[in-house]
Write a protein that holds these residues in place. Structure first.
Motif, short mmCIF file in Angstrom:
data_model
loop_
_atom_site.label_atom_id
_atom_site.label_comp_id
_atom_site.label_asym_id
_atom_site.label_seq_id
_atom_site.Cartn_x
_atom_site.Cartn_y
_atom_site.Cartn_z
N PHE A 11 0.63 -1.43 0.03
CA PHE A 11 -0.09 0.26 -0.02
C PHE A 11 1.18 1.57 -0.06
N TYR A 12 0.53 2.50 -1.22
CA TYR A 12 0.89 3.42 -1.20
C TYR A 12 0.06 4.65 -1.10
N CYS A 13 0.98 5.59 0.43
CA CYS A 13 -0.02 6.45 0.74
C CYS A 13 0.01 7.83 0.09
N ILE A 14 -0.79 8.51 -0.39
CA ILE A 14 -0.50 9.79 -0.82
C ILE A 14 -1.50 10.52 -0.04
N ILE A 15 -0.49 11.53 0.76
CA ILE A 15 -1.43 13.06 0.71
C ILE A 15 -1.40 14.23 0.28
N VAL A 16 -2.05 14.63 -0.03
CA VAL A 16 -2.40 15.62 -0.31
C VAL A 16 -2.30 17.27 0.60
N THR A 17 -1.80 17.94 0.51
CA THR A 17 -1.18 19.65 1.47
C THR A 17 -2.23 20.74 1.15
N PHE A 18 -2.28 20.95 1.77
CA PHE A 18 -2.13 22.85 1.50
C PHE A 18 -2.33 23.64 2.67
N LYS A 23 0.25 20.88 14.21
CA LYS A 23 -0.20 19.70 14.57
C LYS A 23 -1.11 18.76 14.62
N LEU A 24 -2.35 19.10 14.16
CA LEU A 24 -3.33 17.74 13.42
C LEU A 24 -2.50 17.39 12.53
N PHE A 25 -2.14 17.61 11.19
CA PHE A 25 -1.18 16.73 10.38
C PHE A 25 -0.23 15.80 10.59
N THR A 26 0.48 16.53 12.04
CA THR A 26 1.07 15.50 12.67
C THR A 26 1.21 14.01 13.25
N LYS A 27 -0.48 14.32 13.83
CA LYS A 27 -1.34 12.84 14.28
C LYS A 27 -1.55 12.20 13.29
N VAL A 28 -1.66 12.95 11.77
CA VAL A 28 -2.60 12.33 10.70
C VAL A 28 -1.43 11.64 9.62
N LEU A 29 0.13 11.69 10.07
CA LEU A 29 1.14 10.90 9.54
C LEU A 29 1.79 10.00 10.33
N ASP A 93 -6.56 12.84 2.59
CA ASP A 93 -6.37 14.86 2.74
C ASP A 93 -5.18 14.79 4.12
N GLN A 94 -5.40 15.69 4.72
CA GLN A 94 -4.49 16.52 5.49
C GLN A 94 -5.37 16.34 6.81
N ASP A 95 -6.57 16.18 7.16
CA ASP A 95 -7.04 15.65 8.54
C ASP A 95 -7.72 15.42 8.75
N THR A 96 -8.06 13.56 8.30
CA THR A 96 -8.68 12.47 8.72
C THR A 96 -7.43 11.91 9.47
N ILE A 97 -7.73 11.05 10.48
CA ILE A 97 -7.08 10.74 11.57
C ILE A 97 -7.11 9.19 11.28
N TYR A 98 -6.91 7.84 11.09
CA TYR A 98 -6.92 6.66 10.84
C TYR A 98 -6.73 5.82 11.91
N SER A 99 -7.51 4.50 11.58
CA SER A 99 -7.42 3.47 13.50
C SER A 99 -6.57 2.67 12.70
N SER A 100 -5.54 2.33 13.67
CA SER A 100 -4.54 1.62 13.87
C SER A 100 -4.44 0.57 13.64
N LYS A 101 -5.83 -0.08 12.85
CA LYS A 101 -6.31 -1.56 11.64
C LYS A 101 -6.85 -0.74 10.73
N PHE A 102 -7.06 0.30 10.60
CA PHE A 102 -7.53 0.79 8.67
C PHE A 102 -7.40 0.14 7.41
N ILE A 103 -5.54 -0.36 7.14
CA ILE A 103 -5.11 -1.57 5.88
C ILE A 103 -5.42 -2.75 6.76
N LEU A 104 -5.31 -3.23 7.40
CA LEU A 104 -5.89 -4.59 8.36
C LEU A 104 -6.93 -4.70 7.74
N ARG A 211 -13.57 9.43 10.68
CA ARG A 211 -14.48 10.71 11.06
C ARG A 211 -13.42 12.16 10.11
N HIS A 212 -14.17 12.16 9.53
CA HIS A 212 -13.74 13.46 8.75
C HIS A 212 -14.63 14.95 8.56
N ALA A 213 -13.92 15.81 8.49
CA ALA A 213 -14.71 17.21 8.39
C ALA A 213 -15.92 17.54 7.24
#
Length: 302
Positions: A11-18, A23-29, A93-104, A211-213
Motif C-alpha cells: 500500500f502506497y499512501c498519497i496525501i495532498v497538502t495545502f 499539530k493535526l497533520f502530525t497526528k494524521v501522519l 487528505d491532510q486532516d483525517t486520522i485513521y485507526s491502527s487497523k485501517f489497512i488490515l 472521522r472526516h470534516a
C-alpha cells in the motif's frame, strides 16, 4: 519502504497538502505510518512547507511551487506509485486520522471481494462527519440519488470522497487518472462514476470507519444544520456540479437533472446561511454557476 501485509499487498499512501494545521497533520501522519511505511506527500504550494519537512515521520515529499489543485497533485502521487511496485494506492487528505487497523480491515474487504469475484475499482470506509458527529449516508443512483446507510460488510454505492480511498494500481490503466481541469470538488465523485460506467463496483466497507470534516463549520438555517466552506470552495463546488450535470454521461440523465436543480437551490442557500461575507458567497456562487454553464474549468478565474 512499503509495508507488506500478511497477504503481501503493498500500500502506497498519497496525501495532498495545502497549508495544513501542523499539530493535526502530525497526528494524521502518525496514524498512517502505523498502517504503511510508504507515505508520499504532494504539497500544493503551502506557505508552511518547512514545518511539514520537519515533522519527525519517514515520508517522501514532492513540493509544487503553486497550487495545481487536488486532482493534479493526486495524479503526481499516483504516477510515482507505479515506480514503487505498489499494489494499492491509498488516498488521504491532510486532516483525517485513521485507526491502527485501517489497512488490515481494508485487506479483509479485498479478500472478501476476491473470494466473491467482484470486479471493483475502489473501496472506502464509512465516514462520520466530525462537525455534525453523525454517520454520512452514501449515494447510489438508481437512477435518482438514493441515500444508503451501509449494511454489514460490503456495500455498493456510486461515489466516495477521496479520503480513505483504496484503489488497485491496475485500475488506472482502464479508468484513467483524476480530471485535473476540475481542480478540486467533485474530482473523486467523477472518477467513481467513470469507473462504474466501465463495469467496476464502487465499494464501501462497513468494517472500517473514519472521522472526516465535510466543511469548515456548521450553522443553523431554517431549522437545519448547513455545512459551510469558504466562498472559493463554494465556487468550485457549484461550478463543477453544474458542469458535470450538463456534460457527464457516466451517470443517468435523471441524476444529472437532480444535481443541476439541487445545485441551483444551494446557490442561494449558501449566501443566506452564512453568518458574514454573504455578498462574497453570492458572487462566488454566481460566478461558479456561470463558469459551469460555459465550461470554464481549471483554477478559479474571474
Amino acid at each position: 519502504h512499503i509495508t507488506e501485509t500478511p497477504l503481501c499487498m503493498k500500500f502506497y499512501c498519497i496525501i495532498v497538502t495545502f497549508n495544513p494545521d501542523i499539530k493535526l497533520f502530525t497526528k494524521v501522519l502518525n496514524s498512517i505510518s502505523i498502517n504503511t511505511k510508504y507515505i508520499d506527500i504532494v504539497d500544493n504550494g503551502s506557505s508552511n512547507i518547512e514545518e511539514i519537512r520537519n515533522i519527525n515521520t519517514d515520508f517522501n515529499l514532492t513540493c509544487l511551487t503553486e497550487n495545481l489543485g487536488i486532482a493534479a497533485a493526486q495524479n503526481i502521487g499516483i504516477k510515482a506509485a507505479f515506480s514503487h511496485d505498489a499494489d494499492y494506492i491509498w488516498l488521504s487528505d491532510q486532516d483525517t486520522i485513521y485507526s491502527s487497523k485501517f489497512i488490515l480491515n481494508m485487506c479483509n474487504c479485498i479478500t472478501e471481494l476476491k473470494q466473491k469475484k467482484i470486479n471493483y475499482s475502489v473501496i472506502g470506509p464509512c465516514y462520520i462527519d466530525s462537525l455534525k458527529n453523525k454517520l454520512i449516508p452514501f449515494i447510489r443512483y438508481t437512477p435518482f440519488a438514493q441515500e444508503i446507510i451501509p449494511n454489514r460488510g460490503i456495500n455498493f454505492v456510486s461515489q466516495l470522497i477521496s479520503s480513505g480511498m483504496v484503489i488497485p494500481v491496475s485500475v488506472f490503466a482502464h479508468v484513467g487518472y483524476k480530471r485535473e481541469d476540475l481542480f478540486i470538488d467533485w474530482v473523486d465523485f467523477e472518477w467513481c462514476w467513470r469507473s462504474e460506467q466501465l463495469g467496476y463496483k464502487v465499494v464501501v466497507y462497513e468494517g472500517e470507519t473514519i472521522r472526516h470534516a465535510l466543511g469548515d463549520k456548521v450553522v443553523s438555517f431554517l431549522g437545519k444544520k448547513i455545512t459551510l466552506r469558504s466562498p472559493d470552495r463554494r465556487y468550485f463546488f457549484i461550478r463543477n456540479s453544474i458542469y458535470l450535470s450538463l456534460h457527464s454521461n457516466a451517470i443517468p440523465i435523471q441524476a444529472r437533472i437532480e444535481i443541476f436543480i439541487k445545485t441551483f437551490i444551494w446557490m442561494f442557500i449558501f449566501p443566506m446561511a452564512s453568518e458574514n461575507n454573504k455578498l462574497d458567497y453570492f458572487r462566488a456562487s454566481l460566478l461558479g454557476f456561470f463558469h459551469g454553464l460555459t465550461a470554464r474549468l481549471g483554477p478559479k478565474s474571474e
